[in-house]
Design a protein around this motif. Structure first.
Motif, mmCIF file in Angstrom:
data_model
loop_
_atom_site.group_PDB
_atom_site.id
_atom_site.type_symbol
_atom_site.label_atom_id
_atom_site.label_comp_id
_atom_site.label_asym_id
_atom_site.label_seq_id
_atom_site.Cartn_x
_atom_site.Cartn_y
_atom_site.Cartn_z
ATOM 1 N N ARG A 183 0.469 8.454 -1.041
ATOM 2 C CA ARG A 183 1.104 8.494 0.506
ATOM 3 C C ARG A 183 -0.062 7.656 1.379
ATOM 4 O O ARG A 183 -0.970 7.481 1.152
ATOM 5 C CB ARG A 183 1.085 9.936 0.891
ATOM 6 N N ASP A 184 0.647 6.761 2.184
ATOM 7 C CA ASP A 184 0.014 5.859 3.068
ATOM 8 C C ASP A 184 -1.118 4.925 2.504
ATOM 9 O O ASP A 184 -2.115 5.001 2.875
ATOM 10 C CB ASP A 184 -0.401 6.808 4.269
ATOM 11 N N ASN A 185 -0.719 4.676 1.285
ATOM 12 C CA ASN A 185 -1.583 3.749 0.460
ATOM 13 C C ASN A 185 -3.153 4.392 0.321
ATOM 14 O O ASN A 185 -3.944 3.803 0.340
ATOM 15 C CB ASN A 185 -1.878 2.309 1.170
ATOM 16 N N ASN A 186 -3.056 5.639 0.403
ATOM 17 C CA ASN A 186 -4.417 6.539 0.149
ATOM 18 C C ASN A 186 -4.685 6.765 -1.383
ATOM 19 O O ASN A 186 -4.036 7.996 -2.026
ATOM 20 C CB ASN A 186 -4.299 7.745 0.890
ATOM 21 N N VAL A 187 -5.114 5.794 -2.176
ATOM 22 C CA VAL A 187 -5.248 5.956 -3.593
ATOM 23 C C VAL A 187 -6.510 7.037 -3.775
ATOM 24 O O VAL A 187 -6.181 7.808 -4.875
ATOM 25 C CB VAL A 187 -5.546 4.594 -4.142
#
Length: 66
Positions: free
Chosen positions: A6-10
């Protein structure tokens, strides 16, 4: 197994993946499969684990009955 980023939160997704792998017992199995374990050693380990679980259940039961 699927993890949604989600939201590029790796980092958060990686944490979730590690938690799922831990819950599934993948790390424990990888550790056990690093070396060959003789069937007699496996039975002894499983028997010891069963005894440990039974003792823990007895302790919890004793605590609850107090």
């Amino acid at each position: 197994m699927q993890i949604i980023v989600r939201d590029n939160n790796v980092d958060q997704a990686l944490r979730a993946l590690k938690k799922k792998l831990q819950r599934e017992g993948v790390y424990r199995e990888m550790k056990l499969r690093q070396h060959y374990e003789k069937p007699s050693e496996r039975r002894a380990r499983e028997r010891a684990a069963a005894v440990s679980r039974a003792r823990k259940a007895d302790r919890k039961r004793a605590e609850r009955d107090k």
